[in-house]
Design a protein around this motif. Structure first.
Motif, PDB file in Angstrom:
ATOM      1  N   ILE A  18       0.845  -1.196   0.000  1.00  0.00           N
ATOM      2  CA  ILE A  18       0.000   0.000   0.000  1.00  0.00           C
ATOM      3  C   ILE A  18       0.883   1.249   0.000  1.00  0.00           C
ATOM      4  O   ILE A  18       0.596   2.233  -0.690  1.00  0.00           O
ATOM      5  CB  ILE A  18      -0.952   0.017   1.212  1.00  0.00           C
ATOM      6  CG1 ILE A  18      -1.886  -1.192   1.196  1.00  0.00           C
ATOM      7  CG2 ILE A  18      -1.745   1.315   1.272  1.00  0.00           C
ATOM      8  CD1 ILE A  18      -2.711  -1.355  -0.039  1.00  0.00           C
ATOM      9  N   LYS A  38      -5.973   7.041   0.772  1.00  0.00           N
ATOM     10  CA  LYS A  38      -7.432   6.860   0.780  1.00  0.00           C
ATOM     11  C   LYS A  38      -7.903   6.232  -0.528  1.00  0.00           C
ATOM     12  O   LYS A  38      -8.757   5.341  -0.526  1.00  0.00           O
ATOM     13  CB  LYS A  38      -8.140   8.193   0.990  1.00  0.00           C
ATOM     14  CG  LYS A  38      -8.016   8.727   2.394  1.00  0.00           C
ATOM     15  CD  LYS A  38      -8.672  10.082   2.504  1.00  0.00           C
ATOM     16  CE  LYS A  38      -8.320  10.756   3.811  1.00  0.00           C
ATOM     17  NZ  LYS A  38      -8.832  12.124   3.883  1.00  0.00           N
ATOM     18  N   TYR A  41      -6.967   2.501  -0.555  1.00  0.00           N
ATOM     19  CA  TYR A  41      -7.788   1.695   0.351  1.00  0.00           C
ATOM     20  C   TYR A  41      -9.245   1.597  -0.095  1.00  0.00           C
ATOM     21  O   TYR A  41      -9.931   0.655   0.280  1.00  0.00           O
ATOM     22  CB  TYR A  41      -7.726   2.229   1.778  1.00  0.00           C
ATOM     23  CG  TYR A  41      -6.529   1.706   2.541  1.00  0.00           C
ATOM     24  CD1 TYR A  41      -6.423   0.359   2.883  1.00  0.00           C
ATOM     25  CD2 TYR A  41      -5.507   2.555   2.923  1.00  0.00           C
ATOM     26  CE1 TYR A  41      -5.336  -0.126   3.578  1.00  0.00           C
ATOM     27  CE2 TYR A  41      -4.405   2.073   3.630  1.00  0.00           C
ATOM     28  CZ  TYR A  41      -4.329   0.738   3.954  1.00  0.00           C
ATOM     29  OH  TYR A  41      -3.251   0.260   4.641  1.00  0.00           O
ATOM     30  N   HIS A  42      -9.720   2.522  -0.906  1.00  0.00           N
ATOM     31  CA  HIS A  42     -11.096   2.471  -1.389  1.00  0.00           C
ATOM     32  C   HIS A  42     -11.211   1.868  -2.791  1.00  0.00           C
ATOM     33  O   HIS A  42     -12.288   1.864  -3.383  1.00  0.00           O
ATOM     34  CB  HIS A  42     -11.731   3.872  -1.368  1.00  0.00           C
ATOM     35  CG  HIS A  42     -12.021   4.347   0.011  1.00  0.00           C
ATOM     36  ND1 HIS A  42     -11.160   5.158   0.702  1.00  0.00           N
ATOM     37  CD2 HIS A  42     -13.053   4.091   0.839  1.00  0.00           C
ATOM     38  CE1 HIS A  42     -11.667   5.396   1.903  1.00  0.00           C
ATOM     39  NE2 HIS A  42     -12.806   4.750   2.016  1.00  0.00           N
ATOM     40  N   TYR A  46      -7.547  -2.909  -3.885  1.00  0.00           N
ATOM     41  CA  TYR A  46      -7.306  -3.214  -2.477  1.00  0.00           C
ATOM     42  C   TYR A  46      -8.179  -4.378  -2.018  1.00  0.00           C
ATOM     43  O   TYR A  46      -7.710  -5.264  -1.295  1.00  0.00           O
ATOM     44  CB  TYR A  46      -7.540  -2.004  -1.578  1.00  0.00           C
ATOM     45  CG  TYR A  46      -7.351  -2.359  -0.126  1.00  0.00           C
ATOM     46  CD1 TYR A  46      -6.072  -2.558   0.386  1.00  0.00           C
ATOM     47  CD2 TYR A  46      -8.440  -2.570   0.705  1.00  0.00           C
ATOM     48  CE1 TYR A  46      -5.885  -2.935   1.703  1.00  0.00           C
ATOM     49  CE2 TYR A  46      -8.257  -2.946   2.030  1.00  0.00           C
ATOM     50  CZ  TYR A  46      -6.977  -3.120   2.519  1.00  0.00           C
ATOM     51  OH  TYR A  46      -6.801  -3.513   3.819  1.00  0.00           O
ATOM     52  N   SER A  50      -6.553  -7.725  -0.526  1.00  0.00           N
ATOM     53  CA  SER A  50      -6.809  -8.096   0.864  1.00  0.00           C
ATOM     54  C   SER A  50      -7.595  -9.398   1.003  1.00  0.00           C
ATOM     55  O   SER A  50      -7.994  -9.770   2.102  1.00  0.00           O
ATOM     56  CB  SER A  50      -7.531  -6.965   1.586  1.00  0.00           C
ATOM     57  OG  SER A  50      -8.789  -6.720   1.009  1.00  0.00           O
TER      58      SER A  50
END
Length: 72
Positions: A18, A38, A41-42, A46, A50
């Motif tokens: 990341i 941000k 992660y959005h 991701y 994950s």
């Protein structure tokens, strides 16, 4: 000894990846590092990274970044 990557230990690999993605995105788009984090992660990328079963965590940073750029 080779450790197996599972959903339970995948979190150990993600911060480094990341960090690379966010730094490159920040530089390429001229946005703050916080905004880049941000966005990563959005992203759909991701979500794929994950999830251990997708094996996206196995990809190198360049491949991951190319996927992120295509998504955004």
């Amino acid at each position: 000894m080779s450790a197996k990557i599972t959903q339970e230990n995948l979190y150990l690999l993600l911060p480094l990846k990341i960090g690379w993605l966010a730094a490159w995105l920040s530089e390429d788009k001229g946005i703050s590092l916080a905004d880049a984090v941000k966005r990563v992660y959005h992203s759909q990328l991701y979500k794929k990274m994950s999830t251990a079963s997708t094996m996206y965590w196995h990809l190198g940073p360049v491949d991951l970044y190319n996927e992120l750029k295509a998504e955004l």
